[in-house]
Design a protein around this motif. Structure first.
Motif, short mmCIF file in Angstrom:
data_model
loop_
_atom_site.label_atom_id
_atom_site.label_comp_id
_atom_site.label_asym_id
_atom_site.label_seq_id
_atom_site.Cartn_x
_atom_site.Cartn_y
_atom_site.Cartn_z
N LEU A 76 0.79 -1.22 0.00
CA LEU A 76 0.00 0.00 0.00
C LEU A 76 0.83 1.27 0.00
CD1 LEU A 76 -2.99 -1.01 2.30
CD2 LEU A 76 -2.84 -1.05 -0.20
N ARG A 77 2.11 1.18 -0.39
CA ARG A 77 2.91 2.39 -0.55
C ARG A 77 2.59 2.99 -1.91
NH1 ARG A 77 8.98 1.16 0.82
NH2 ARG A 77 8.69 -0.30 -0.88
N ARG A 78 2.60 4.31 -2.01
CA ARG A 78 2.30 4.98 -3.27
C ARG A 78 3.55 5.10 -4.12
NH1 ARG A 78 -0.08 9.90 -0.50
NH2 ARG A 78 1.59 10.78 -1.69
N THR A 79 3.40 4.84 -5.40
CA THR A 79 4.48 5.05 -6.36
C THR A 79 4.03 6.12 -7.34
OG1 THR A 79 3.65 3.38 -7.88
CG2 THR A 79 5.22 2.63 -6.22
N ASP A 80 4.98 6.69 -8.08
CA ASP A 80 4.64 7.73 -9.04
C ASP A 80 4.04 7.16 -10.31
OD1 ASP A 80 5.40 9.78 -7.37
OD2 ASP A 80 7.43 9.87 -8.13
#
Length: 84
Positions: free
Chosen positions: A8-12
């Protein structure tokens, strides 16, 4: 565009193209230390997606910037970094 990793980490940007996945981290250049933290962030995404190669695009607005592309090897991972 932001995608989320399995943790659930955001990436670009994550590009799925012809069965291949490309993870791209984008940053605004704020110096070498900030860049190093971006590399660590990208390494985490590569681990999440079980990839060996990732890309980091840094936008540098300094007048005396050094633009270019370089390959950075960190352990078993390869980061392709472009400074524009």
């Amino acid at each position: 565009m932001e995608a989320r990793t399995r943790s659930l980490r955001r990436t670009d940007v994550i590009v799925d193209y012809r069965g291949e996945r490309y993870v791209i981290e984008m940053k605004i250049w704020h110096g070498a230390e900030y860049n190093r933290r971006g590399e660590e962030q990208l390494l985490g995404y590569l681990e999440d997606y079980q990839l060996k190669r990732g890309y980091m695009l840094s936008f540098n607005f300094n007048q005396k910037k050094q633009i270019g592309i370089r390959e950075v090897r960190l352990g078993d991972k390869v980061l392709i970094e472009a400074i524009v």
